[in-house]
Design an enzyme around this catalytic site. Structure first.
Site, PDB file in Angstrom:
ATOM      1  N   LYS A  64      -4.383 -12.479 110.945  1.00  0.00           N
ATOM      2  CA  LYS A  64      -5.718 -11.912 111.162  1.00  0.00           C
ATOM      3  C   LYS A  64      -5.610 -10.617 111.964  1.00  0.00           C
ATOM      4  O   LYS A  64      -6.261  -9.618 111.661  1.00  0.00           O
ATOM      5  CB  LYS A  64      -6.626 -12.916 111.900  1.00  0.00           C
ATOM      6  CG  LYS A  64      -7.082 -14.078 111.024  1.00  0.00           C
ATOM      7  CD  LYS A  64      -7.748 -15.187 111.836  1.00  0.00           C
ATOM      8  CE  LYS A  64      -8.125 -16.353 110.920  1.00  0.00           C
ATOM      9  NZ  LYS A  64      -8.596 -17.556 111.627  1.00  0.00           N
ATOM     10  N   GLN A  80     -10.072 -19.923 117.516  1.00  0.00           N
ATOM     11  CA  GLN A  80      -9.261 -20.524 116.462  1.00  0.00           C
ATOM     12  C   GLN A  80      -9.313 -22.051 116.564  1.00  0.00           C
ATOM     13  O   GLN A  80      -9.051 -22.622 117.623  1.00  0.00           O
ATOM     14  CB  GLN A  80      -7.815 -20.017 116.578  1.00  0.00           C
ATOM     15  CG  GLN A  80      -6.896 -20.516 115.483  1.00  0.00           C
ATOM     16  CD  GLN A  80      -7.268 -19.993 114.091  1.00  0.00           C
ATOM     17  OE1 GLN A  80      -7.607 -18.823 113.912  1.00  0.00           O
ATOM     18  NE2 GLN A  80      -7.210 -20.874 113.105  1.00  0.00           N
ATOM     19  N   ASP A 112     -17.023 -16.095 112.684  1.00  0.00           N
ATOM     20  CA  ASP A 112     -16.800 -17.113 111.657  1.00  0.00           C
ATOM     21  C   ASP A 112     -18.082 -17.578 110.979  1.00  0.00           C
ATOM     22  O   ASP A 112     -18.028 -18.292 109.982  1.00  0.00           O
ATOM     23  CB  ASP A 112     -16.147 -18.349 112.314  1.00  0.00           C
ATOM     24  CG  ASP A 112     -14.646 -18.371 112.111  1.00  0.00           C
ATOM     25  OD1 ASP A 112     -14.177 -17.793 111.117  1.00  0.00           O
ATOM     26  OD2 ASP A 112     -13.948 -18.976 112.944  1.00  0.00           O
TER      27      ASP A 112
END
Ligand code: NDP
Length: 289
Positions: free
Chosen positions: A54, A98, A121
């Site tokens: 990422k 995460q 997200d």
């Protein structure tokens, strides 16, 4: 007939280019680069690899990437404090915690603590609620957003068609069902308690498999000509495998996403798109996303 193989790598590359152009356009207007902060708690190897990928993709696109690597014994209060600081930090546009978090950390509380305006997200209940209402904000969950983008870029008809999503997780199945509903498909969500799963799947013009059960969707589940989207990624001794048995499904389906190289590359591309969309909104600047 053999299915058109959907090239997720190529589509993801073109989205990353769009994001890079958006970042350059912000710079040209004298605005700062979008800032993405990732919180990684503990030393889960797979998570560390995802985060590295990422970070690399973000930096290549012109996004200012910050990794906050934290020890595995952090408490919920520690993580909530960290997220609070990022919420208050004006240089941070997008925050990603995460998952999975270590068991002692309350993941639900952490997801809800991220400001909905910095929710990279799209997992915050406010953003999910907007999606479920049919009026999504600028961010939606990355993997299902990536699936929709693949279907759209390959001109697969959605409106008025039957879609079946196998899997009801909050990160894939449920938001994808909402996106397909919003795009005027008639949607059925299946799970481990669904009777006659193959029969239900055979009704689908668009069939999405998101179970993590390698190879479970074979030709008996697929209507001839259907678009089959394979979200599954399960590491096996023979490499990463999807939920779809490609050998038997490819001759039957109309379109098929391969694993690897289908949905996988899209997830990071959509994270970058979410980041730039949040940044543009905070700077009141237009972007292509
Ligand atoms: P979860 O384990 O959270 O959910 C799996 C879902 O599949 C559940 O709803 C479960 O049903 C259902 N399921 C499991 N077995 C069966 C079965 N035999 N028949 C019918 N339904 C079944 O997984 P995720 O949604 O997080 O992930 C799914 C897959 O997608 C995984 O392989 C994951 O690695 C992959 N993934 C890939 C991403 C990418 O970027 N490519 C990103 C995210 C996930 P029930 O609810 O009844 O238990």
């Amino acid at each position: 007939m053999s299915a058109v193989i959907i090239d997720g790598k190529a589509v993801a590359a073109s989205i990353r280019e769009e994001v890079a152009r958006d970042c350059a356009a912000l710079r040209d207007q004298g605005l700062s680069a979008p800032g993405l902060s990732v919180v990684l708690v503990g030393d889960n190897e797979a998570s560390a690899l995802y985060v590295r990928n990422k970070g690399r993709a973000a930096e290549r696109a012109g996004i200012a990437f910050q990794l906050l690597q934290q020890p595995s014994d952090l408490t919920s209060a520690d993580v909530l404090r960290l997220v609070g600081d990022l919420n208050d930090d004006a240089s941070v546009d997008a925050i990603l915690v995460q998952l999975p978090l270590p068991p002692q950390v309350d993941s639900r509380a952490v997801i809800e603590a991220v400001s909905p305006a910095k929710d990279a997200d799209g997992f915050h209940p406010l953003n999910f609620g907007r999606l479920a209402e049919g009026s999504p904000g600028v961010v939606t969950p990355c993997t299902p957003q990536g699936c929709m983008e693949l279907v759209r870029r390959y001109d697969v008809p959605i409106a008025g068609r039957r879609a079946v999503v196998v899997g009801r997780s909050t990160i894939v199945g449920r938001p994808l069902a909402a996106m397909l509903t919003n795009a005027d498909a008639t949607v059925t969500v299946c799970h481990s308690r669904t009777p006659d799963l193959a029969g239900v799947c055979r009704e689908a013009d668009i069939l999405v498999a998101a179970t993590g059960r390698p190879g479970m969707i074979d030709e008996r589940f697929v209507k001839p000509g259907a678009c089959v989207i394979d979200v599954g990624t399960t590491p096996t001794p023979d490499g990463v495998r999807g939920d779809v048995d490609r050998v038997s499904v490819e001759p039957v389906a109309g379109w098929l996403t391969p694993v690897p190289g289908g949905v996988g590359p899209m997830t990071i591309a959509m994270l970058l798109r979410n980041t730039v969309a949040l940044a543009a909104l905070r700077r009141r600047a237009p972007v292509s996303a």
